[in-house]
Scaffold this motif. Sequence first.
Motif, PDB file in Angstrom:
ATOM      1  N   ARG A   1      16.306 -83.347  53.022  1.00 46.73           N
ATOM      2  CA  ARG A   1      15.495 -83.161  54.228  1.00 46.73           C
ATOM      3  C   ARG A   1      14.631 -84.392  54.490  1.00 46.73           C
ATOM      4  O   ARG A   1      14.540 -84.891  55.623  1.00 46.73           O
ATOM      5  CB  ARG A   1      14.607 -81.938  54.086  1.00 46.73           C
ATOM      6  CG  ARG A   1      13.794 -81.614  55.325  1.00 46.73           C
ATOM      7  CD  ARG A   1      12.568 -80.796  55.002  1.00 46.73           C
ATOM      8  NE  ARG A   1      11.648 -81.508  54.121  1.00 46.73           N
ATOM      9  CZ  ARG A   1      10.335 -81.255  54.052  1.00 46.73           C
ATOM     10  NH1 ARG A   1       9.807 -80.319  54.818  1.00 46.73           N
ATOM     11  NH2 ARG A   1       9.570 -81.930  53.230  1.00 46.73           N
TER      12      ARG A   1
ATOM     13  N   PRO B   1      17.790 -80.524  47.774  1.00 46.07           N
ATOM     14  CA  PRO B   1      17.606 -80.068  49.167  1.00 46.07           C
ATOM     15  C   PRO B   1      16.365 -80.659  49.824  1.00 46.07           C
ATOM     16  O   PRO B   1      16.402 -81.042  51.006  1.00 46.07           O
ATOM     17  CB  PRO B   1      17.503 -78.539  49.024  1.00 46.07           C
ATOM     18  CG  PRO B   1      18.277 -78.238  47.785  1.00 46.07           C
ATOM     19  CD  PRO B   1      17.994 -79.378  46.862  1.00 46.07           C
TER      20      PRO B   1
ATOM     21  N   PHE C   1      15.807 -73.760  48.866  1.00 41.73           N
ATOM     22  CA  PHE C   1      15.001 -74.731  49.604  1.00 41.73           C
ATOM     23  C   PHE C   1      13.560 -74.269  49.821  1.00 41.73           C
ATOM     24  O   PHE C   1      12.621 -75.041  49.616  1.00 41.73           O
ATOM     25  CB  PHE C   1      15.660 -75.011  50.957  1.00 41.73           C
ATOM     26  CG  PHE C   1      14.871 -75.932  51.843  1.00 41.73           C
ATOM     27  CD1 PHE C   1      14.894 -77.302  51.640  1.00 41.73           C
ATOM     28  CD2 PHE C   1      14.087 -75.433  52.873  1.00 41.73           C
ATOM     29  CE1 PHE C   1      14.160 -78.152  52.452  1.00 41.73           C
ATOM     30  CE2 PHE C   1      13.356 -76.273  53.691  1.00 41.73           C
ATOM     31  CZ  PHE C   1      13.392 -77.639  53.479  1.00 41.73           C
TER      32      PHE C   1
END
Length: 296
Positions: free
Chosen positions: A247, A243, A227
């Motif tokens: 988010r 990832p 990430f």
Amino acid sequence: MTATVQAAGTVRPASTVRRRIRPVRIILGLLGIVVALVWAFPVYWMLNSALLPNVVLQSSTPTWLPFGGSFDNFAAVFAGGTFLPALGMSTAIAGITVVFCLFFAFLGALAISRFRFRGRTGFVLAVLLIQMLPAEGLFIAQYKLMGSLNLLNSIVGVSVIYIAAVVPFTIWMLRGFVAGVPADLEEAAMIDGLSRTQAFLRITFPLLAPGLVASGVYAFLQAWNEFTVALVLLQDNSSQTLPLWLRGFIQASASRATDWGQVMAASTLVAIPVIIFFLIVQGRMTSGLVSGAVKG
């Protein structure tokens, strides 16, 4: 009559021994089932929540079974139009990382396991010391390097950083597998008329396949789940790994009160490729981990 002879010379019926051993096995089996359920429950709860509407999830009474659920949350995730590009980005980066990482790590493991050369000890120590460097301390240098090469927001730029980060530990993993295959096998094949290259490809390489699979799984997971490096190098919304996409999806959902059903659906979609990958390679990965533990 079947009997069991103890060290002290006394004789005890085998049925008595079985009665004493069996409860222990039952207890250990039950304990194993409980541990497996504890590990599997978060995955089940994620999938269960993905099938339920947000109104049900916000209730104070938990819903243990998704009766009356639907795939509306999954449809909402796909409707955003950003999941598939992020999936393609992550798949490309993970694939490039695995292929090149295994190639370089395999050559490095062969070098330090089969050959004696000047600087070999220093190379091994460098491989270990690189693992001790904190990734956060390299972010600025990596960003400036990729920026100078015009590789920001690109698959190649992120893949290069991932390969450089994963190769050292993968070399150390493969070293144990290579050392576990005796060089005498190649020498015997060469006596039978094969060249060194033919002996390696026909004899040694098939024996190293489980180790390559196990190392490839490690490289894949590192590239798929990473990430922080992606956050630094991929700042364009059109170039995001899964990832980063997840988010952003959570942040967008939070702006209108978090829809946990859609969040769980998105998390499930991120996990599905990893599960499929493990189902494909799990047989060779298990044998590779066991064989790599034999000799290091």
